[in-house]
Enzyme design. Structure first.
Site, PDB file in Angstrom:
ATOM      1  N   ASP A 124      12.877  -4.149   1.584  1.00 45.10           N
ATOM      2  CA  ASP A 124      11.598  -4.830   1.425  1.00 45.10           C
ATOM      3  C   ASP A 124      11.486  -5.344  -0.004  1.00 45.10           C
ATOM      4  O   ASP A 124      11.788  -4.614  -0.962  1.00 45.10           O
ATOM      5  CB  ASP A 124      10.451  -3.873   1.733  1.00 45.10           C
ATOM      6  N   HIS A 131       0.395 -11.520  -5.168  1.00 45.91           N
ATOM      7  CA  HIS A 131       0.285 -10.111  -4.787  1.00 45.91           C
ATOM      8  C   HIS A 131       0.690  -9.193  -5.930  1.00 45.91           C
ATOM      9  O   HIS A 131      -0.029  -8.234  -6.255  1.00 45.91           O
ATOM     10  CB  HIS A 131       1.163  -9.838  -3.567  1.00 45.91           C
ATOM     11  N   GLU A 197       0.376  -4.498   5.139  1.00 51.55           N
ATOM     12  CA  GLU A 197       0.962  -5.547   4.322  1.00 51.55           C
ATOM     13  C   GLU A 197       1.508  -6.618   5.255  1.00 51.55           C
ATOM     14  O   GLU A 197       2.417  -6.350   6.049  1.00 51.55           O
ATOM     15  CB  GLU A 197       2.074  -5.011   3.406  1.00 51.55           C
ATOM     16  N   GLU A 199       3.723  -9.526   6.117  1.00 53.46           N
ATOM     17  CA  GLU A 199       4.991  -9.974   5.564  1.00 53.46           C
ATOM     18  C   GLU A 199       5.758 -10.814   6.584  1.00 53.46           C
ATOM     19  O   GLU A 199       5.428 -10.853   7.773  1.00 53.46           O
ATOM     20  CB  GLU A 199       5.854  -8.777   5.142  1.00 53.46           C
ATOM     21  N   ARG A 235      -1.599   4.144   0.463  1.00 59.72           N
ATOM     22  CA  ARG A 235      -1.746   3.836  -0.963  1.00 59.72           C
ATOM     23  C   ARG A 235      -1.932   5.089  -1.824  1.00 59.72           C
ATOM     24  O   ARG A 235      -1.486   5.107  -2.983  1.00 59.72           O
ATOM     25  CB  ARG A 235      -2.932   2.893  -1.166  1.00 59.72           C
ATOM     26  N   GLN A 238       1.500   6.607  -2.079  1.00 57.29           N
ATOM     27  CA  GLN A 238       2.313   5.699  -2.890  1.00 57.29           C
ATOM     28  C   GLN A 238       1.979   5.812  -4.382  1.00 57.29           C
ATOM     29  O   GLN A 238       2.869   5.866  -5.229  1.00 57.29           O
ATOM     30  CB  GLN A 238       2.086   4.256  -2.422  1.00 57.29           C
ATOM     31  N   LYS A 251       5.601   4.513   2.329  1.00 47.66           N
ATOM     32  CA  LYS A 251       5.991   3.328   3.096  1.00 47.66           C
ATOM     33  C   LYS A 251       6.835   3.646   4.324  1.00 47.66           C
ATOM     34  O   LYS A 251       6.847   2.880   5.287  1.00 47.66           O
ATOM     35  CB  LYS A 251       6.817   2.391   2.193  1.00 47.66           C
ATOM     36  N   THR A 255       7.077   0.714  10.022  1.00 45.90           N
ATOM     37  CA  THR A 255       7.098  -0.720   9.727  1.00 45.90           C
ATOM     38  C   THR A 255       7.133  -1.435  11.073  1.00 45.90           C
ATOM     39  O   THR A 255       8.072  -1.257  11.846  1.00 45.90           O
ATOM     40  CB  THR A 255       8.336  -1.109   8.900  1.00 45.90           C
ATOM     41  N   GLU A 358      -5.663  -5.458  -2.066  1.00 46.88           N
ATOM     42  CA  GLU A 358      -6.109  -6.654  -2.783  1.00 46.88           C
ATOM     43  C   GLU A 358      -7.479  -7.125  -2.302  1.00 46.88           C
ATOM     44  O   GLU A 358      -8.341  -7.488  -3.111  1.00 46.88           O
ATOM     45  CB  GLU A 358      -5.111  -7.777  -2.590  1.00 46.88           C
TER      46      GLU A 358
END
Length: 400
Positions: A124, A131, A197, A199, A235, A238, A251, A255, A358
């Site tokens: 990743d 970002h 996230e 992506e 988060r 993390q 993480k 996924t 964000e």
């Protein structure tokens, strides 16, 4: 009123003949038998049976198409990818083949979709300047938002291939260590800051040789196609663990990827110029003379049906070709089924941010148990068509 033919798509259908994404499905009649298919409108074309229906066009590839996943096809290389794509296009657009092909089209409503390929490695990246800048300001308010290396190389990390799951798979809230600034010692328990996230992922087909870097110009020889990715992120876990080595348990629990892989060739019209770079790039990353490396993919993020963001993939500072070149410049080899993702896609505007960190400036709220997140996307195609990327959906379940 006569029933509409599956060949006659509604105007503007994003899964028309210019798209033709690949997936793996099973039917209610044979739930254990996984078959390779191509999506066409609201149907999937059974490719395992296509060589019998159109032997002249596709029979040489019958063994690849009879596999239970895409990996043998991925490994076959670009020439074979193009031959099969051309044959499938003919199968769904040439009226002379309709009698043979019609029985091979299954309604999407009656099938089950599976993870389309066996994931070899998962990497990743962190390729969006918007970002990275926003996150840097949140996590490191007293330091520079971007680290000094950010505009000189695509930053990334290795993830966990075994926890890549197909759309629709529930996501269990992870447990882990976390430590708030006011806490003296870490605590353990379910993540309270579960995030998404948005992506874009790239699926590697043809492998490369150990110790031989993959140059920018060889990108199309190795990358088969594109899919949407939701890189779920805890988060609080993390923030406590990521110094000094980066993302790990925050993480690696899940996924989510689309069930459909859009061939790279379907996105030719969507190619565009990436943002201007602020610093000269080293030769292996310098794409000034290469084909336009950015891709105009418009993503939409919905939580419980409500649109919360529309991130533009064209705004990414680092392209997928640069990511692949950097990933192999040290001699690391590619394997069939490798997946590498762009990192969170964010744009410059408040409604273009690709994660809740964000969108809420780090204050939350984050995801609750029962929340359902859906990513959808499209890209411009030929003759004004839209190329749809398969959606990615996941519902949050309570921690166990």
């Amino acid at each position: 009123m006569p029933e509409q033919s599956p060949f006659d798509l509604a105007e503007g259908d994003p899964f028309g003949p210019h798209n033709l994404p690949y997936g793996v499905f099973s039917t209610a009649e044979a739930p254990e038998q996984r078959r390779i298919g191509v999506r066409y409108g609201a149907h999937v074309l059974d490719l395992s049976a296509l060589p019998s229906a159109l032997p002249a066009a596709i029979h040489p590839h019958a063994e690849l198409l009879a596999a239970p996943n895409l990996n043998p096809l991925l490994a076959a290389g670009r020439t074979v990818w193009q031959q099969i794509r051309a044959a499938v296009h003919t199968a769904v657009t040439d009226p002379t083949h309709r009698d043979e092909v019609a029985p091979l089209l299954h309604p999407l409503a009656g099938i089950t979709l599976h993870l389309p390929f066996e994931v070899a490695d998962y990497v990743d990246f962190y390729a969006s300047e918007h970002h990275a800048t926003n996150v840097g300001r949140i996590f490191r308010p007293n330091d520079a938002a971007l680290p000094p290396n950010w505009k000189h190389l695509p930053i990334g990390y290795h993830g966990r291939a075994g926890t890549v799951v197909v759309t629709g798979t529930p996501v269990v809230r992870p447990n882990g260590q976390r430590k708030a600034p006011a806490d003296e010692t870490p605590t353990f328990g379910p993540s309270t800051r579960l995030d998404i996230e948005a992506e874009v992922g790239f699926v590697v087909g043809a492998p490369s040789t150990l110790h031989e870097p993959v140059a920018l110009g060889a990108f199309r020889d190795h990358v088969f196609g594109v899919c949407l990715v939701n890189d779920w992120s805890a988060r609080d876990i993390q923030a406590w663990e990521y110094v000094p080595l980066g993302p790990f348990l925050g993480k690696s629990f899940a996924t989510s990827v689309s069930a459909w892989i859009t061939p790279l060739d379907a996105l030719d019209v969507a190619r565009t110029t990436p943002p201007a770079r602020d610093f000269p790039l080293l030769p292996y990353l310098d794409d000034a003379a290469a084909e336009p490396g950015a891709i105009d993919i418009r993503i939409e993020v919905r939580i419980n049906g409500e649109v919360v963001s529309r991130p533009p993939f064209s705004a990414m500072y680092w392209t997928a070709a640069q990511q692949l070149a950097h990933m192999t410049v040290n001699g690391a080899s590619l394997r069939t089924g490798d997946l590498f993702a762009s990192g969170t896609v964010s744009g410059p505007d408040p409604d273009q941010l690709g994660c809740l960190l964000e969108l809420t400036q780090g204050k939350g709220p984050y995801l609750k148990d029962g929340d359902e997140v859906t990513l959808t996307a499209w890209a411009p195609g030929p003759e004004g068509a839209r190329i749809g990327l398969g959606e990615v959906t996941g519902r949050v379940l309570p921690a166990t």
